[in-house]
Design an enzyme around this catalytic site. Structure first.
Site, PDB file in Angstrom:
ATOM      1  N   VAL A 247       3.533 -40.724   5.130  1.00  0.00           N
ATOM      2  CA  VAL A 247       4.169 -42.012   5.378  1.00  0.00           C
ATOM      3  C   VAL A 247       3.087 -43.064   5.231  1.00  0.00           C
ATOM      4  O   VAL A 247       2.204 -43.164   6.053  1.00  0.00           O
ATOM      5  CB  VAL A 247       4.751 -42.089   6.803  1.00  0.00           C
ATOM      6  CG1 VAL A 247       5.620 -43.324   6.949  1.00  0.00           C
ATOM      7  CG2 VAL A 247       5.551 -40.844   7.111  1.00  0.00           C
ATOM      8  N   THR A 289      12.978 -48.244   4.176  1.00  0.00           N
ATOM      9  CA  THR A 289      11.595 -48.528   4.533  1.00  0.00           C
ATOM     10  C   THR A 289      10.924 -47.346   5.225  1.00  0.00           C
ATOM     11  O   THR A 289       9.822 -47.475   5.728  1.00  0.00           O
ATOM     12  CB  THR A 289      11.513 -49.765   5.449  1.00  0.00           C
ATOM     13  OG1 THR A 289      12.562 -49.694   6.405  1.00  0.00           O
ATOM     14  CG2 THR A 289      11.655 -51.034   4.651  1.00  0.00           C
ATOM     15  N   GLY A 290      11.607 -46.224   5.261  1.00  0.00           N
ATOM     16  CA  GLY A 290      10.943 -45.020   5.742  1.00  0.00           C
ATOM     17  C   GLY A 290      11.169 -44.697   7.210  1.00  0.00           C
ATOM     18  O   GLY A 290      10.360 -44.018   7.816  1.00  0.00           O
ATOM     19  N   LYS A 291      12.287 -45.141   7.757  1.00  0.00           N
ATOM     20  CA  LYS A 291      12.559 -44.848   9.171  1.00  0.00           C
ATOM     21  C   LYS A 291      12.784 -43.351   9.369  1.00  0.00           C
ATOM     22  O   LYS A 291      12.190 -42.737  10.256  1.00  0.00           O
ATOM     23  CB  LYS A 291      13.795 -45.636   9.640  1.00  0.00           C
ATOM     24  CG  LYS A 291      13.604 -47.131   9.521  1.00  0.00           C
ATOM     25  CD  LYS A 291      14.801 -47.903   9.995  1.00  0.00           C
ATOM     26  CE  LYS A 291      15.975 -47.819   9.049  1.00  0.00           C
ATOM     27  NZ  LYS A 291      15.734 -48.513   7.764  1.00  0.00           N
ATOM     28  N   THR A 292      13.637 -42.783   8.525  1.00  0.00           N
ATOM     29  CA  THR A 292      13.895 -41.356   8.617  1.00  0.00           C
ATOM     30  C   THR A 292      12.611 -40.566   8.388  1.00  0.00           C
ATOM     31  O   THR A 292      12.319 -39.599   9.090  1.00  0.00           O
ATOM     32  CB  THR A 292      14.944 -40.946   7.571  1.00  0.00           C
ATOM     33  OG1 THR A 292      16.013 -41.881   7.610  1.00  0.00           O
ATOM     34  CG2 THR A 292      15.463 -39.565   7.834  1.00  0.00           C
ATOM     35  N   HIS A 427       3.447 -41.490  -3.902  1.00  0.00           N
ATOM     36  CA  HIS A 427       4.477 -41.037  -4.839  1.00  0.00           C
ATOM     37  C   HIS A 427       3.947 -40.796  -6.255  1.00  0.00           C
ATOM     38  O   HIS A 427       4.641 -40.196  -7.072  1.00  0.00           O
ATOM     39  CB  HIS A 427       5.637 -42.034  -4.863  1.00  0.00           C
ATOM     40  CG  HIS A 427       6.451 -41.989  -3.609  1.00  0.00           C
ATOM     41  ND1 HIS A 427       7.391 -41.008  -3.364  1.00  0.00           N
ATOM     42  CD2 HIS A 427       6.424 -42.755  -2.495  1.00  0.00           C
ATOM     43  CE1 HIS A 427       7.919 -41.199  -2.177  1.00  0.00           C
ATOM     44  NE2 HIS A 427       7.350 -42.256  -1.623  1.00  0.00           N
ATOM     45  N   GLU A 511      16.909 -69.969 -21.411  1.00  0.00           N
ATOM     46  CA  GLU A 511      15.774 -69.269 -20.789  1.00  0.00           C
ATOM     47  C   GLU A 511      14.489 -70.053 -20.976  1.00  0.00           C
ATOM     48  O   GLU A 511      13.635 -70.097 -20.081  1.00  0.00           O
ATOM     49  CB  GLU A 511      15.620 -67.860 -21.358  1.00  0.00           C
ATOM     50  CG  GLU A 511      16.753 -66.896 -21.019  1.00  0.00           C
ATOM     51  CD  GLU A 511      17.014 -66.776 -19.522  1.00  0.00           C
ATOM     52  OE1 GLU A 511      16.068 -66.929 -18.726  1.00  0.00           O
ATOM     53  OE2 GLU A 511      18.181 -66.549 -19.151  1.00  0.00           O
ATOM     54  N   HIS A 514      14.256 -72.594 -18.237  1.00  0.00           N
ATOM     55  CA  HIS A 514      13.744 -72.016 -16.985  1.00  0.00           C
ATOM     56  C   HIS A 514      12.233 -71.839 -17.070  1.00  0.00           C
ATOM     57  O   HIS A 514      11.492 -72.174 -16.153  1.00  0.00           O
ATOM     58  CB  HIS A 514      14.355 -70.626 -16.752  1.00  0.00           C
ATOM     59  CG  HIS A 514      15.773 -70.633 -16.284  1.00  0.00           C
ATOM     60  ND1 HIS A 514      16.200 -71.384 -15.224  1.00  0.00           N
ATOM     61  CD2 HIS A 514      16.864 -69.952 -16.723  1.00  0.00           C
ATOM     62  CE1 HIS A 514      17.497 -71.169 -15.024  1.00  0.00           C
ATOM     63  NE2 HIS A 514      17.925 -70.307 -15.926  1.00  0.00           N
TER      64      HIS A 514
HETATM   65  N1  LIG Z   1       6.234 -45.641   4.016  1.00  0.00           N
HETATM   66  C1  LIG Z   1       6.645 -44.766   3.100  1.00  0.00           C
HETATM   67  N2  LIG Z   1       5.769 -43.920   2.557  1.00  0.00           N
HETATM   68  C2  LIG Z   1       6.152 -43.040   1.610  1.00  0.00           C
HETATM   69  N3  LIG Z   1       7.408 -42.921   1.159  1.00  0.00           N
HETATM   70  C3  LIG Z   1       8.342 -43.730   1.659  1.00  0.00           C
HETATM   71  C4  LIG Z   1       8.004 -44.696   2.669  1.00  0.00           C
HETATM   72  N4  LIG Z   1       9.106 -45.375   2.978  1.00  0.00           N
HETATM   73  C5  LIG Z   1      10.112 -44.853   2.240  1.00  0.00           C
HETATM   74  N5  LIG Z   1       9.661 -43.869   1.437  1.00  0.00           N
HETATM   75  C6  LIG Z   1      10.446 -43.107   0.471  1.00  0.00           C
HETATM   76  O1  LIG Z   1      11.767 -43.558   0.532  1.00  0.00           O
HETATM   77  C7  LIG Z   1      12.654 -42.514   0.870  1.00  0.00           C
HETATM   78  C8  LIG Z   1      13.741 -43.025   1.769  1.00  0.00           C
HETATM   79  O2  LIG Z   1      13.225 -43.379   3.015  1.00  0.00           O
HETATM   80  P1  LIG Z   1      14.023 -43.180   4.348  1.00  0.00           P
HETATM   81  O3  LIG Z   1      15.207 -42.329   4.133  1.00  0.00           O
HETATM   82  O4  LIG Z   1      13.073 -42.764   5.386  1.00  0.00           O
HETATM   83  O5  LIG Z   1      14.490 -44.663   4.578  1.00  0.00           O
HETATM   84  P2  LIG Z   1      15.309 -45.234   5.801  1.00  0.00           P
HETATM   85  O6  LIG Z   1      14.518 -46.396   6.288  1.00  0.00           O
HETATM   86  O7  LIG Z   1      15.637 -44.173   6.751  1.00  0.00           O
HETATM   87  O8  LIG Z   1      16.567 -45.767   5.029  1.00  0.00           O
HETATM   88  P3  LIG Z   1      18.011 -46.030   5.608  1.00  0.00           P
HETATM   89  O9  LIG Z   1      17.899 -47.216   6.490  1.00  0.00           O
HETATM   90  O10 LIG Z   1      18.768 -46.340   4.361  1.00  0.00           O
HETATM   91  O11 LIG Z   1      18.432 -44.791   6.295  1.00  0.00           O
HETATM   92  C9  LIG Z   1      11.801 -41.474   1.516  1.00  0.00           C
HETATM   93  O12 LIG Z   1      12.319 -40.202   1.328  1.00  0.00           O
HETATM   94  C10 LIG Z   1      10.466 -41.660   0.819  1.00  0.00           C
HETATM   95  O13 LIG Z   1      10.443 -40.923  -0.383  1.00  0.00           O
HETATM   96 ZN   LIG Z   2      19.755 -69.349 -15.981  1.00  0.00          ZN
END
Ligand SMILES: Nc1ncnc2c1ncn2[C@@H]1O[C@H](COP(=O)(O)OP(=O)(O)OP(=O)(O)O)[C@@H](O)[C@H]1O
Ligand SMILES: [Zn+2]
Length: 714
Positions: A247, A289-292, A427, A511, A514
């Protein structure tokens, strides 16, 4: 045997007395059903010990060798075998009911010729008025049988033959009539019911087996296990390989959650001092954002089981199911303790109870209450930690966040440039790249993807590898990443969408408008690329800018963004007699920005520093502000937009030649990069505001000196 005597086949009730098999089948039936039930139990109910059990079984089998046949227990445990029990049973039953055939069965005609007319018959018994058993004087055969149509006809025939043979009345063959009922005749009425019940059971089992994960989810579970939690258990040894090092980029969150890890690892250290450990934490942040991931990593670091469930899985249409699932989840957790429960999307049940236009929802409330009760119910000594993820921490019920429940709040934001860099490094590792991953390479990708979440980055890396594979490339290169990023941001290129030359010209000037605005406005974000290749849903052309990681936006920045957004339409107006529909999206953006400035950000002198935002969740009973204020708001929004429009028109009228140059180049090349723009227009008269851009994307010579720095153009 069962082929002889077609009448017997058509009349199952004749199969009667010879049906001696039941005692042999009965034990089989009982055993197989009980073994079947065991299997069902295993599959329906969540059994945490399932895996180890299976392994034990396998080991046992291995030791004893593979011959299942010699191991009756193993044979009965073999679920495949039990699959056949029901169909087998039905077939056996049917076979038996039709085939209890007499060994010496024949037609009346044969009987007449071979026995009756030869005087070999000793006694005759008519059974159930439809079957005749004749005892003979011979020993082999001693008894023969045949079916008759009607008793009267049979008696008449018998009399006629005996008359013909001249047998005197007192010596005639004695005929007795009896009624015999077989076990089967008692069973038969129940057979359809039995078949129905058995069939339903069998079908349900088959369907259940087709459930995606073997547990939960199968149609049978929907009926039988509805109150069971659908929590997914990640096996500690095999599944949770995620550690904190995987993470990346959310160091503060990691630090906070570390406390739970130490607690789960050495609870004694805390208990000794009488400290109470927080029972749970809410992880909040935008999607992806990686909560899970962080929750999983916590389990991985602590080396404890991880039970993951989504809040929406508690919500069913049946009353009481949610609460029952919560109860089940916690009772499972207690058995597995120490462990971590992760409830994703907790807002599905934990939404504030008063909120929502419909008022509170009883079923949801009951589920939430059960969750609160369970959290209150477990002691520190239970060693369970409940983590919950949500995108909307603001709407959670206060009861959830009070001390003793989810008393820690860990917020995870979208990663900044350094965070993204770190996530890219994670990644990029599994990919086969052209060069080893350097700080510079990861930084470049991070600079190119402002606002990306961890999930976006993971997706982007995968997309790059897919693009490389499609091109049969040996390694994944920077160009593949650039293409993947564009694709994630702007959608798929749609080269198949052919624009007419006029349309193409309009898009090019739009474009270019812009791009010129962006080039000569001080607070515009750095431009990366302008393109007139249609992309995604409806975009005919687009310009890619790189906003930095900003937390504060100035009023001037806002204005410049609005001017840039209007540049497309203004350029059309200046270069063509007619205007097109191409600017609809730009107007939407401009209006949104103007509204925000006036209604929320206090950027209008006339209205002052008031927020006029209304809570759209609650029904509006009375007007929050007067008609005059309404009018004032209207006028102010219009004024802001008009001012931006005027500035835009002035700028582009002044730079008409530059617009022409860029538009022509766009028509020729379709895509212009920042380097092309520098070649056409000279360097941008302002220093780029985006530090990440300067650090990772500018060529080294541009990084040090900005020759035209400070020069004015706008
Ligand atoms: N900080 C991080 N470092 C590395 N990989 C990350 C990180 N954050 C997200 N990812 C990648 O994104 C994927 C999805 O993240 P995750 O499921 O944890 O998000 P979440 O915040 O739980 O999303 P949701 O709110 O949609 O449930 C992870 O499996 C991982 O591959
Ligand atoms: Zn435009």
């Amino acid at each position: 045997m069962f082929l002889r005597g077609s009448i017997a086949r058509l009349r199952p009730e004749l199969a009667k007395v010879r049906f001696q098999q039941p005692p042999r089948i009965a034990p089989l039936l009982v055993r197989s059903f009980s073994s079947g039930q065991q299997t069902r139990f295993k599959q329906t109910f969540f059994n945490p010990n399932e895996e180890p059990d299976k392994n034990k079984d396998n080991k046992k089998r291995k030791k004893k060798g593979p011959d299942l046949g010699n191991q009756p227990q193993d044979f009965f445990k073999n679920t495949k075998w039990t699959n056949w029990i029901f169909p087998g049973l039905v077939i056996t039953l049917l076979l038996n009911s039709y085939s209890g055939a007499e060994n010496n069965q024949m037609t009346f005609q044969d009987f007449k010729v071979n026995f009756l007319e030869k005087g070999l018959v000793k006694r005759i018994t008519v059974i159930n008025s439809s079957f005749v058993e004749a005892e003979l004087v011979t020993q082999h055969p001693r008894i023969v049988g045949f079916t008759i149509g009607s008793v009267e006809f049979f008696e008449k025939e018998l009399d006629e033959i005996q008359d013909k043979l001249g047998i005197p009345n007192n010596e005639r063959i004695p005929v007795s009539y009896i009624r015999r009922s077989s076990i089967l005749s008692y069973i038969m009425p129940f057979v359809p019911t039995l078949i129905l019940i058995g069939g339903t059971y069998y079908l349900a089992r088959q369907l259940q087996k087709r459930a995606p994960n073997g547990k939960g989810g199968g149609p049978l579970n929907n009926i039988m296990g509805i109150g069971k939690s659908k929590a997914k258990l990640f096996n500690q040894e095999t599944d949770i390989t995620v550690k904190f090092k995987d993470v990346a980029g959310c160091d503060e969150a990691k630090e906070e959650i570390m406390e739970f890890v130490t607690f789960l690892k050495e609870p004694k250290k805390y208990e000794k001092l009488g400290a109470k450990i927080p029972k749970g934490a809410i992880l909040s942040g935008p999607p992806g954002t990686g909560k899970t991931l962080l929750a999983k990593a916590t389990a991985g670091e602590a080396g404890v089981p991880f039970l993951s469930v989504s809040g929406s899985e508690f919500v069913e249409m049946y009353v009481g199911v949610g609460a029952s699932r919560v109860r089940d989840l916690f009772s499972t957790a207690r058995k597995l303790a120490p462990c971590i429960i992760f409830v994703d999307e907790i807002d599905a049940i934990g939404k504030s109870r008063e909120s929502g236009p419909m008022g509170a929802n009883d079923e949801k409330e009951a589920t939430l209450n059960q969750l609160l009760v369970e959290m209150d119910g477990f002691e520190d000594t239970d060693h369970i930690v409940v983590l919950a993820g949500t995108n909307r921490a603001d709407i959670l019920d206060k009861a959830l966040t009070r001390p003793g429940r989810f008393d820690r709040h860990i917020s995870i934001d979208r990663p900044d440039i350094e965070g993204r860099k770190a996530i890219y490094k994670v990644h990029l590792k599994p990919l086969k790249l052209e060069h080893p991953v350097t700080d510079e390479f990861a930084g470049r990708l991070a600079a190119l993807t402002p606002g990306f979440s961890g999930a976006d980055i993971s997706n982007c890396c995968n997309e790059a590898a897919l693009i490389a594979a499609r091109e049969d490339a040996e390694v994944v290169k920077l160009v593949h990443f650039e293409r993947a990023i564009e694709r994630v941001i702007a959608g798929l290129e749609r080269k198949s969408r052919v624009l007419s030359p006029e349309e193409k010209k309009t898009v090019a000037y739009h474009e270019a408008g812009h791009a010129i605005c962006g080039w000569y406005l001080q607070y515009a974000d750095p431009l990366l690329k302008v393109s007139i290749i249609p992309r995604g849903q409806g975009a005919l052309g687009y310009a890619q800018y790189l906003p930095g990681d900003e937390y504060l936006i100035s009023q001037e920045q806002f204005e410049h963004r609005m001017i840039m957004a209007l540049g497309g339409r203004v350029s059309e107006e200046l270069n063509f007699d007619d205007i097109t529909t191409g600017a609809a999206d730009d107007f939407k953006k401009v209006t949104q920005m103007a509204n925000m400035m006036i209604l929320r950000l206090g950027m209008s002198k006339k209205l002052g520093t008031i927020t006029f935002e209304t809570n759209s969740q609650q029904p509006q009973v009375h007007k929050l502000f007067s008609e005059e204020t309404f009018e004032l708001i209207d006028n102010e929004v219009k004024r802001v937009i008009n001012e931006a429009y005027e500035k835009c028109r002035n700028l582009l009228t002044e730079k008409l030649d530059e617009v022409e140059k860029v538009a022509q180049e766009l028509l020729a090349k379709e895509v212009l990069t920042r380097d092309d723009m520098i070649r056409l227009l000279g360097p941008r008269p302002f220093e780029e505001k985006n530090d990440a851009f300067k650090k990772y994307l500018l060529p080294p010579n541009e990084q040090q000196n900005h020759p035209e720095e400070g020069a004015q153009a706008a």
